[in-house]
Design a protein around this motif. Structure first.
Motif, mmCIF file in Angstrom:
data_model
loop_
_atom_site.group_PDB
_atom_site.id
_atom_site.type_symbol
_atom_site.label_atom_id
_atom_site.label_comp_id
_atom_site.label_asym_id
_atom_site.label_seq_id
_atom_site.Cartn_x
_atom_site.Cartn_y
_atom_site.Cartn_z
ATOM 1 N N PHE A 298 -55.501 93.639 -86.081
ATOM 2 C CA PHE A 298 -54.258 94.286 -86.509
ATOM 3 C C PHE A 298 -54.597 95.153 -87.702
ATOM 4 O O PHE A 298 -55.339 94.736 -88.593
ATOM 5 C CB PHE A 298 -53.203 93.244 -86.897
ATOM 6 N N TRP A 299 -54.057 96.387 -87.708
ATOM 7 C CA TRP A 299 -54.320 97.304 -88.811
ATOM 8 C C TRP A 299 -53.065 98.120 -89.083
ATOM 9 O O TRP A 299 -52.413 98.619 -88.159
ATOM 10 C CB TRP A 299 -55.469 98.250 -88.460
ATOM 11 N N GLY B 162 -45.962 91.691 -88.111
ATOM 12 C CA GLY B 162 -46.946 92.054 -87.095
ATOM 13 C C GLY B 162 -48.283 91.397 -87.335
ATOM 14 O O GLY B 162 -48.951 90.913 -86.415
ATOM 15 N N ALA B 163 -48.711 91.380 -88.597
ATOM 16 C CA ALA B 163 -49.965 90.722 -88.944
ATOM 17 C C ALA B 163 -49.894 89.225 -88.676
ATOM 18 O O ALA B 163 -50.824 88.630 -88.125
ATOM 19 C CB ALA B 163 -50.303 90.986 -90.410
ATOM 20 N N MET B 164 -48.777 88.614 -89.043
ATOM 21 C CA MET B 164 -48.629 87.175 -88.842
ATOM 22 C C MET B 164 -48.637 86.814 -87.361
ATOM 23 O O MET B 164 -49.194 85.776 -86.965
ATOM 24 C CB MET B 164 -47.329 86.698 -89.492
ATOM 25 N N ARG B 165 -48.030 87.637 -86.545
ATOM 26 C CA ARG B 165 -48.021 87.353 -85.106
ATOM 27 C C ARG B 165 -49.438 87.299 -84.553
ATOM 28 O O ARG B 165 -49.794 86.402 -83.787
ATOM 29 C CB ARG B 165 -47.214 88.418 -84.349
ATOM 30 N N THR C 35 -51.552 84.178 -85.857
ATOM 31 C CA THR C 35 -51.173 82.874 -85.294
ATOM 32 C C THR C 35 -51.239 82.846 -83.780
ATOM 33 O O THR C 35 -50.837 81.860 -83.164
ATOM 34 C CB THR C 35 -49.747 82.493 -85.743
ATOM 35 N N ASP C 36 -51.777 83.892 -83.173
ATOM 36 C CA ASP C 36 -51.913 83.951 -81.720
ATOM 37 C C ASP C 36 -53.358 83.615 -81.355
ATOM 38 O O ASP C 36 -54.279 84.374 -81.671
ATOM 39 C CB ASP C 36 -51.556 85.361 -81.225
ATOM 40 N N PRO C 37 -53.626 82.486 -80.679
ATOM 41 C CA PRO C 37 -55.010 82.123 -80.372
ATOM 42 C C PRO C 37 -55.714 83.106 -79.446
ATOM 43 O O PRO C 37 -56.937 83.128 -79.384
ATOM 44 C CB PRO C 37 -54.876 80.742 -79.716
ATOM 45 N N VAL C 38 -54.945 83.935 -78.752
ATOM 46 C CA VAL C 38 -55.545 84.926 -77.859
ATOM 47 C C VAL C 38 -56.017 86.143 -78.647
ATOM 48 O O VAL C 38 -57.115 86.653 -78.446
ATOM 49 C CB VAL C 38 -54.544 85.361 -76.769
ATOM 50 N N GLU C 39 -55.202 86.622 -79.567
ATOM 51 C CA GLU C 39 -55.476 87.878 -80.262
ATOM 52 C C GLU C 39 -56.088 87.715 -81.643
ATOM 53 O O GLU C 39 -56.461 88.697 -82.274
ATOM 54 C CB GLU C 39 -54.178 88.688 -80.400
ATOM 55 N N THR C 40 -56.211 86.515 -82.129
ATOM 56 C CA THR C 40 -56.505 86.319 -83.541
ATOM 57 C C THR C 40 -57.841 86.918 -83.974
ATOM 58 O O THR C 40 -58.767 87.073 -83.179
ATOM 59 C CB THR C 40 -56.457 84.820 -83.890
ATOM 60 N N GLY C 41 -57.918 87.226 -85.241
ATOM 61 C CA GLY C 41 -59.081 87.857 -85.861
ATOM 62 C C GLY C 41 -58.648 88.353 -87.227
ATOM 63 O O GLY C 41 -57.739 87.791 -87.840
ATOM 64 N N ALA C 42 -59.264 89.402 -87.716
ATOM 65 C CA ALA C 42 -58.880 89.964 -89.004
ATOM 66 C C ALA C 42 -57.603 90.791 -88.857
ATOM 67 O O ALA C 42 -57.497 91.635 -87.965
ATOM 68 C CB ALA C 42 -59.993 90.841 -89.555
#
Length: 634
Positions: free
Chosen positions: A161-162, A177-180, A183-190
């Motif tokens: 997310f940026w 948007g960043a929090m979503r 906390t999403d195990p599919v999309e998570t990262g920085a």
């Protein structure tokens, strides 16, 4: 009636918002971002820095505390936050802030590490003025094509997310948007939220509802009945199934379930770097690490397996041995993963589900299934042989300097089940993956998605913050130490105790061995003086070694340092460090040349077919033979 508002700066709004964000899984709520690391400069000291000061010294009863920790290197504080999040099974993370220009740009490597490892971390790089009045401001990157581009655009390809907040009200879209994503195990990262210097200090009337408590529910996805049925059918039809347990097993807290499945069915379980420890090493079905640096037991079974069941793995190049480890011409794959992106790999039958839910369902559905006695016997034979090889590496009695595998063996035998060993990059992760006997999911913490030298020291800080009750032991090579030692000061500053095992061999052991095996003669991999321009190819004359005193340097950071010679002294030093409440380094010299564990895997490192060097010509002949084993799965 107008909604009530509160007047805050953007920096103050960020702090207030984060103190009201929670995650929930299995009925347990946690503050998702309990604190933030930072290094202040002109880009954030009067914005987010002021907000953090106010939160600490003049707290608002309607606002929770956001802990602040002063770091020393921007890359290091991101590593610490990432290690914290990994240790918390991605249910909590930490944030990091840095000043504009080089400070923020230093966080890019940390962002890439978090994203490749699928670990959530929240970053607030400071940015150039949104109003563009100071133009160019100090440290501004000027692009004649686009005046809105700054150094922070470099975060885009390495984050999940940026956003750049150029107006205060944009924050009400950006932070959720960043929090979503986090906390999403599919999309998570920085997740990266860029904050222009002027916008951080700008005041806005925020709706109070923006700061209401928000719980992000991390629900467990159950497998679709049809997908589960296909997986069960594939398993029952297999003669030689093999489970590959990845990091997703641990993050799902599914260790008990993978052990139950293995016990009930007898299916052998191999593990990846991120998944080691999900099944205890002495479980009858545990066969060790898989792949290029894997155990001989796991690789022997993978060569014959007709069905591979991937659980929470992304099938990295090392895990697959550059697509050479799965040797059965009829092999098929079933992948259990929350992400379709990973589940589809290897041409697999996909089961999109949380690992714990899927494993529980599989165990119930396979109640009448057990692998053949022949496959069980094969498993036991291979594991017994590899345990003998491990014992030989752990107790090599090599001299005059010990092998690094002997240090690992001593640690493996002395550390407790709830203690945590940390490592990343170089030859050590390879040795550890194939040798380390992990008894619990928490004990083995090796970063090997980004393979980042310098991760270990800041990671020790983050891990200790997450699990203060554990003894945290970071194994650090002399090359890694010289990359990023700065967070030792932060560790001492915060009163956190960790043990650092410094292996001194005056060079790059891993890349040196790789260089030699691929025809490049360890060129540029030893620390030697270069008085006459020939230092890059010199041998091992001790008089040519650089006079770098890492032990003295560690003392200067405030650590206790124990310099030892030999494994028996090392064992005594570890007991002393364990009994101490102070951060301690154990400094030991090891043999640059090994001996190394027996290699049973392969890794694709291309060698040129054109060279005047005989060593390169021979390496190419070997490479040309090995590459023929590489496969593709669709």
């Amino acid at each position: 009636m107008a909604e009530p508002t509160i007047r805050l700066s953007v920096g103050q709004a960020i702090v207030r918002y984060l103190t009201h964000q929670y995650s929930e899984r299995d009925g347990v709520e946690r503050r998702f971002v309990p604190g933030i690391f930072g290094i202040f400069g002109h880009g954030n000291v009067a914005g987010l820095g002021q907000a953090l000061l106010q939160n600490e010294v003049s707290p608002d009863p309607e606002e929770g505390r956001l802990e602040y920790w002063h770091g020393r290197n921007e890359q290091g504080i991101v590593h610490a936050a990432t290690a914290y999040a990994r240790t918390m099974d991605r249910l909590q993370t930490l944030a990091a802030t840095a000043s504009i220009g080089p400070g923020s740009l230093n966080m890019v490597t940390g962002a890439a590490l978090a994203t490749t490892n699928r670990i959530p971390v929240l970053l607030f790089p400071s940015d150039i003025f949104a109003n563009r009045a100071p133009n160019p401001v100090l440290q501004q990157l000027e692009d004649s094509r686009d005046p809105d581009i700054s150094c922070n655009d470099a975060f885009k390809p390495v984050s999940k997310f940026w956003d750049r907040v150029n107006r205060p009200e944009q924050l009400m879209v950006s932070l959720p948007g960043a929090m979503r994503v986090l906390t999403d195990p599919v999309e998570t990262g920085a997740a990266v939220v860029c904050l222009p210097e002027d916008v951080q200090a700008e005041v806005y009337d925020w709706p109070l509802s923006f700061f209401a408590k928000k719980v992000w529910h991390m629900d467990r996805q159950v497998p679709a009945p049809s997908a589960l049925a296909r997986a069960v059918s594939a398993i029952k039809g297999a003669a030689k199934p093999l489970i590959v347990s990845g990091g997703g097993t641990i993050y799902s807290q599914a260790s008990e379930q993978v052990r139950e499945l293995a016990t009930a069915t007898g299916i052998p379980v191999a593990d990846t770097q991120a998944g080691k420890g999900a099944i205890n090493w002495d479980h009858p079905a545990a066969v060790g690490g898989l792949g290029a640096t894997g155990a001989g037991s796991a690789n022997a079974l993978a060569a014959e397996a007709d069905l591979v069941i991937g659980i929470g793995t992304r099938y990295s190049d090392f895990t697959t041995g550059s697509q050479t480890v799965f040797g059965n011409p009829q092999v098929r794959f079933v992948n259990i993963n929350v992400a379709a992106f990973d589940a589809v790999k290897q041409g697999a039958e996909m089961v999109l589900a949380d690992a714990r839910e899927a494993l529980s369902a599989l165990t119930a559905a396979l109640a009448d299934f057990h692998v053949s006695q022949q496959w069980t016997d094969k498993t036991r034979t291979e594991v017994a042989a590899w345990q003998k090889a491990t014992d030989a590496c752990y107790h090599a009695d090599h001299g005059p300097l010990p092998a690094q595998t002997e240090v690992f063996g001593a640690l493996n035998e002395m550390m407790g089940d709830e203690d945590i060993m940390i490592n990343a990059a170089g030859s050590m992760p390879g040795d550890l993956q194939c040798l380390w006997r992990a008894s619990t999911p928490v004990q083995y913490h090796v970063e090997y998605a980004f393979s980042c030298m310098g991760y270990e020291i800041p990671a020790a800080l983050g891990v200790k913050m997450a699990r203060p009750e554990s003894e945290v032991v970071a194994i650090v090579g002399d090359g890694t130490y010289q990359m990023l030692p700065m967070e030792l000061a932060t560790l001492v500053q915060e009163g956190r105790k960790a043990i650092f095992v410094l292996l001194q061999n005056y060079g790059y052991s891993s890349i040196g061995a790789l260089s030699e095996s691929h025809g490049s003669q360890r060129f540029g991999t030893k620390y030697r003086r270069d008085d006459d321009g020939e230092g890059h190819v010199r041998g091992d004359d001790p008089s040519l070694r650089l006079p770098v005193d890492i032990a003295a340097n560690a003392r200067s950071w405030g650590l206790d340092v124990l310099e030892v010679h030999g494994i028996e002294e090392f064992r005594q030093a570890y007991q002393k460090a364990h009994a101490s409440d102070r951060a301690t380094m154990i400094h030991i010299e090891t043999d640059l040349y090994g001996p190394n564990p027996p290699s049973t895997g392969w890794w694709d490192v291309p060698v040129t077919s054109q060279s005047r060097l005989e060593s390169t010509q021979e390496a190419y002949r070997q490479y040309a033979g090995e590459i023929t084993r590489q496969r593709r799965f669709f």
